[in-house]
Design a protein around this motif. Structure first.
Motif: not given
Length: 92
Positions: A9-11, A36-45, A47-57
């Motif tokens: 997950y990037t921004s 997540v900056s370009e796709n709101r679905t990825y952003f919500k996805e 957040q659903g994993k309890g992560v609010y920052g990037t990068p998240a691998t």
């Protein structure tokens, strides 16, 4: 470890995100980038994993937050010779 599912997950304008992707490319690891900056679905996805920052691998069930080279190597089953520096000392 062979056929792992790797998702990064990037921004936008994220230097650490680029570092993670550069390393994965250098190691010939296939991965999917989810910006997540370009796709709101990825952003919500994310957040659903309890992560609010990037990068998240995410490698299968493991997650690596931020740029952590050694942690990525460990999770991916890659080895780095940590003792290489100690072996290079010249005591003569």
């Amino acid at each position: 470890m062979g056929n792992q599912n790797v998702v990064v997950y990037t921004s936008r304008d994220c230097a650490s995100c680029n570092q993670v992707m550069d390393l994965l490319n250098e190691w010939n690891i296939d991965f999917e980038e989810r910006n997540v900056s370009e796709n709101r679905t990825y952003f919500k996805e994310l957040q659903g994993k309890g992560v609010y920052g990037t990068p998240a691998t995410f490698v299968d069930d493991y997650r690596v937050l931020g740029f952590q080279k050694r942690k990525l190597q460990q999770v991916l089953g890659l080895r780095e010779d940590i003792n290489a520096e100690a072996d290079s000392f010249n005591f003569s």
